[in-house]
Design a protein around this motif. Structure first.
Motif, PDB file in Angstrom:
ATOM      1  N   GLY A 306       0.716  -1.212   0.220  1.00  0.00           N
ATOM      2  CA  GLY A 306      -0.007   0.224  -0.032  1.00  0.00           C
ATOM      3  C   GLY A 306       0.795   1.650  -0.323  1.00  0.00           C
ATOM      4  N   ASN A 307       1.526   0.900   0.665  1.00  0.00           N
ATOM      5  CA  ASN A 307       2.234   2.382   1.140  1.00  0.00           C
ATOM      6  C   ASN A 307       3.622   2.497  -0.359  1.00  0.00           C
ATOM      7  N   ILE A 308       4.222   1.597  -1.835  1.00  0.00           N
ATOM      8  CA  ILE A 308       4.613   1.766  -2.872  1.00  0.00           C
ATOM      9  C   ILE A 308       3.872   2.506  -4.175  1.00  0.00           C
ATOM     10  N   THR A 309       2.397   1.285  -3.638  1.00  0.00           N
ATOM     11  CA  THR A 309       1.945   1.425  -4.132  1.00  0.00           C
ATOM     12  C   THR A 309       1.195   2.913  -4.901  1.00  0.00           C
ATOM     13  N   PHE A 310       0.128   3.305  -3.596  1.00  0.00           N
ATOM     14  CA  PHE A 310      -0.237   4.477  -3.962  1.00  0.00           C
ATOM     15  C   PHE A 310      -0.012   5.469  -4.086  1.00  0.00           C
ATOM     16  N   GLY A 311       2.367   5.363  -3.381  1.00  0.00           N
ATOM     17  CA  GLY A 311       2.689   6.929  -3.637  1.00  0.00           C
ATOM     18  C   GLY A 311       2.737   6.635  -5.386  1.00  0.00           C
ATOM     19  N   TRP A 312       3.353   5.167  -5.705  1.00  0.00           N
ATOM     20  CA  TRP A 312       3.370   5.637  -7.257  1.00  0.00           C
ATOM     21  C   TRP A 312       2.065   6.202  -7.482  1.00  0.00           C
ATOM     22  N   LEU A 313       1.515   5.541  -7.537  1.00  0.00           N
ATOM     23  CA  LEU A 313      -0.439   6.148  -8.450  1.00  0.00           C
ATOM     24  C   LEU A 313      -0.758   7.706  -8.428  1.00  0.00           C
ATOM     25  N   THR A 314      -0.462   8.531  -6.577  1.00  0.00           N
ATOM     26  CA  THR A 314      -0.399   9.254  -6.754  1.00  0.00           C
ATOM     27  C   THR A 314       1.017  10.512  -6.990  1.00  0.00           C
ATOM     28  N   ASP A 315       1.460   9.755  -7.602  1.00  0.00           N
ATOM     29  CA  ASP A 315       2.108  10.916  -8.946  1.00  0.00           C
ATOM     30  C   ASP A 315       2.431  11.002  -9.670  1.00  0.00           C
ATOM     31  N   ARG A 316       0.983  10.127 -10.638  1.00  0.00           N
ATOM     32  CA  ARG A 316       0.787   9.994 -12.033  1.00  0.00           C
ATOM     33  C   ARG A 316      -0.268  11.057 -11.773  1.00  0.00           C
ATOM     34  N   ARG A 317      -0.077  12.158 -12.688  1.00  0.00           N
ATOM     35  CA  ARG A 317      -0.877  13.174 -13.970  1.00  0.00           C
ATOM     36  C   ARG A 317      -2.498  13.412 -13.403  1.00  0.00           C
ATOM     37  N   CYS A 318      -2.665  11.868 -13.446  1.00  0.00           N
ATOM     38  CA  CYS A 318      -4.508  11.809 -13.677  1.00  0.00           C
ATOM     39  C   CYS A 318      -4.480  11.853 -12.259  1.00  0.00           C
ATOM     40  N   LEU A 319      -3.888  11.679 -10.965  1.00  0.00           N
ATOM     41  CA  LEU A 319      -4.111  11.718  -9.360  1.00  0.00           C
ATOM     42  C   LEU A 319      -3.202  12.426  -9.284  1.00  0.00           C
ATOM     43  N   LYS A 320      -2.515  12.798  -9.508  1.00  0.00           N
ATOM     44  CA  LYS A 320      -1.615  13.749  -8.822  1.00  0.00           C
ATOM     45  C   LYS A 320      -2.557  15.606  -7.920  1.00  0.00           C
ATOM     46  N   LYS A 321      -3.545  15.881  -8.943  1.00  0.00           N
ATOM     47  CA  LYS A 321      -4.521  17.035  -8.014  1.00  0.00           C
ATOM     48  C   LYS A 321      -5.205  15.617  -7.774  1.00  0.00           C
ATOM     49  N   HIS A 322      -5.887  15.261  -7.267  1.00  0.00           N
ATOM     50  CA  HIS A 322      -6.717  14.151  -6.566  1.00  0.00           C
ATOM     51  C   HIS A 322      -6.075  13.638  -5.140  1.00  0.00           C
ATOM     52  N   ARG A 323      -5.328  13.603  -4.816  1.00  0.00           N
ATOM     53  CA  ARG A 323      -4.929  13.686  -3.527  1.00  0.00           C
ATOM     54  C   ARG A 323      -5.027  13.612  -2.210  1.00  0.00           C
ATOM     55  N   HIS A 324      -6.099  14.714  -2.329  1.00  0.00           N
ATOM     56  CA  HIS A 324      -7.050  14.676  -1.461  1.00  0.00           C
ATOM     57  C   HIS A 324      -7.418  13.291  -1.016  1.00  0.00           C
ATOM     58  N   PHE A 325      -8.234  13.210  -2.046  1.00  0.00           N
ATOM     59  CA  PHE A 325      -9.569  12.160  -2.757  1.00  0.00           C
ATOM     60  C   PHE A 325      -9.119  10.875  -2.253  1.00  0.00           C
ATOM     61  N   CYS A 326      -7.789  10.928  -2.745  1.00  0.00           N
ATOM     62  CA  CYS A 326      -7.134   9.397  -2.531  1.00  0.00           C
ATOM     63  C   CYS A 326      -7.046   9.132  -1.164  1.00  0.00           C
TER      64      CYS A 326
END
Length: 490
Positions: A306-326
């Motif tokens: 969870g640490n690594i995959t969620f960190g990698w996913l929220t660095d993507r452009r599609c999710l970077k602006k939605h970190r609060h919702f993640c």
């Protein structure tokens, strides 16, 4: 003054020595959060040895967590004004001393002070400064760096949980605490890796700013003739304190940070009791000691993913602006897991729970410093993290004993787990509604701004038209006046 001699970087290097900072923070999370989680394995041993109930025994774990988070601002203060390296090394020595003294405990009160207060204080001096250093070195890959660094908690839990159980069986709980005390001394090595970095976006520190200011005044007033203990020192210290307090904690007035702080209070209340009572709950439904420890190991290793995959996913452009919702999605999922836990009463059903809860626990733990940095900025991250982890203190202190009291009163774990689940879901919903309200308000402001801009345009054109008309009238008046004068002269 030493910080002024360091080379200033235009921005975070996003690599280089930063990966050593990540490695150091990774080891810090193993020695602090993983060791704290593994204290729950001692729960049954302490309860049997001292002959106490659930509520009184649960105070040990809650005091460790509370002291770690309550003293987090102290760790940030030492890191900002002395050195991150000094703070972490000092914290490692205090934490190791507390664990070693706990191995000689003769009562629960002794454990409250040594294992709870002293060890928790040592962890506090290490935890928030190490996490803040990662934010200093990374920007583009910040979430991934935090994912790797925070995965130390899961890896440490996965490795230490069966090891601690084995140590208890071989050397009793006293010997296990003594060995853990030696292991925690590795925090001193982690502190040596924390090389400071100076960024151009960082503000001047209060001592440098005020020292230069008062040095100029001293030269103008010829203060060399005055005594060393002049009133200048009192004024300098007073203004230095005010400057530090304002510049380091002005983010407390930000509405976004206030909402985040309130949501963290409920989230911290909900997540803490599960790590204390998962092993006792598993034992109460007929799971063996080794299987119960294995549940903690599963939770720990999935926490890493969870640490690594969620960190990698929220660095993507599609999710970077939605970190609060993640972040709020991960917290809400953990709350749902807690609601379903009372109906899981055998080992095959508890294994999927450990998978799910561990994954989303690792996800939101990774995003806490990332979301905090997005709210307050990098320059205030260390102080903000100190406040954020400080807010964990009271829930961590209160929730395990309250859950234990509910177990003692009701005779089951159902009420405790339901309360934890609803608390985490409320935390998620609060942050969600706040973000939606902010978006609605921003849309209304945009519409008002566009309307105001149109009116301003019309008014400006009207003013221009009026001025042009007035100018023409003035010219016509002057023309008529000249004609009249010429006619009268004739």
């Amino acid at each position: 003054m030493a910080s002024s001699r360091r080379a200033r970087h235009a921005g975070p290097p996003d690599g280089g020595w930063g990966w050593m900072i990540v490695a150091g923070c990774f080891l810090v999370t193993i020695c602090t959060r993983a060791v704290t989680r593994c204290i729950s394995i001692f729960f049954v041993e302490f309860q049997a040895y001292f002959g106490q109930d659930y509520a009184r025994t649960a105070w040990i774990h809650s005091i460790v967590d509370c002291a770690t988070m309550l003293c987090a601002p102290l760790g940030s203060l030492i890191s900002n004004h002395v050195s991150c390296q000094v703070g972490i090394i000092l914290g490692g020595l205090l934490a190791s001393t507390g664990l070693i003294l706990s191995s000689f405990a003769t009562s629960l009160e002794h454990l409250y002070l040594s294992l709870g207060v002293l060890t928790g204080l040592g962890f506090a001096l290490c935890y928030s400064p190490a996490i803040a250093m990662v934010g200093k070195y990374f920007n583009k890959r910040k979430a991934l760096a935090y994912g790797i660094a925070m995965s130390g908690s899961g890896i440490g839990t996965f490795i230490l949980a069966p090891v601690v159980q084995l140590l208890i069986e071989q050397f009793s709980w006293r010997g296990a605490l003594l060995i853990l005390g030696g292991f925690v001394l590795n925090l001193c090595v982690c502190g040596a890796l924390m090389r400071p970095i100076a960024l151009k976006e960082d503000h001047k520190t209060a001592p440098e700013y005020l020292e230069q200011d008062y040095a100029l005044k001293a030269q103008k007033r010829d203060l060399k003739r005055m005594s060393i203990c002049s009133p200048l020192i009192k004024v300098w210290s007073h203004e230095c304190l005010c400057y530090c307090s304002w510049k380091e904690y002005d983010f407390l007035l930000m509405p976004d940070f206030m909402v985040l702080a309130v949501s963290i209070l409920f989230m911290a209340y909900g997540c803490s009791p599960l790590f204390v009572y998962l092993v006792p709950y598993a034992l109460s439904v007929g799971v063996s000691h080794h299987q119960a420890a294995f549940l903690m190991s599963i939770l720990g290793v999935i926490d890493i993913i969870g640490n690594i995959t969620f960190g990698w996913l929220t660095d993507r452009r599609c999710l970077k602006k939605h970190r609060h919702f993640c972040y709020l999605f991960a917290v809400g999922m953990d709350g749902l897991c807690c609601l379903f836990l009372p109906v899981l009463q055998n080992f095959p059903l508890l294994v999927p729970f450990s998978f799910t809860f561990g994954y989303f626990d690792g996800a939101y733990v990774t995003l806490i410093p990332v979301v905090t940095a997005d709210v307050v900025g990098t320059s205030s991250l260390s102080s903000a993290l100190g406040v954020v982890y400080f807010l964990h203190a009271i829930p961590y202190l209160v929730s395990p004993p309250v859950a234990g009291w509910l177990v003692d009163t009701t005779g089951s774990y159902t009420a405790s787990f339901l309360l934890c689940g609803f608390s985490m879901i409320f935390s998620s919903m609060l942050l969600c509604f706040a973000r939606l309200a902010k978006k609605i308000k921003r849309a209304q402001l945009r519409s008002l701004t566009s309307d105001t801009g149109t009116k301003q345009h019309i008014w400006t054109n009207g003013a221009i038209a009026y001025s042009v008309t007035a100018e023409l009238d003035q010219k016509n008046f002057e023309f008529l006046a000249s004609d009249t004068n010429s006619y009268s002269n004739r």
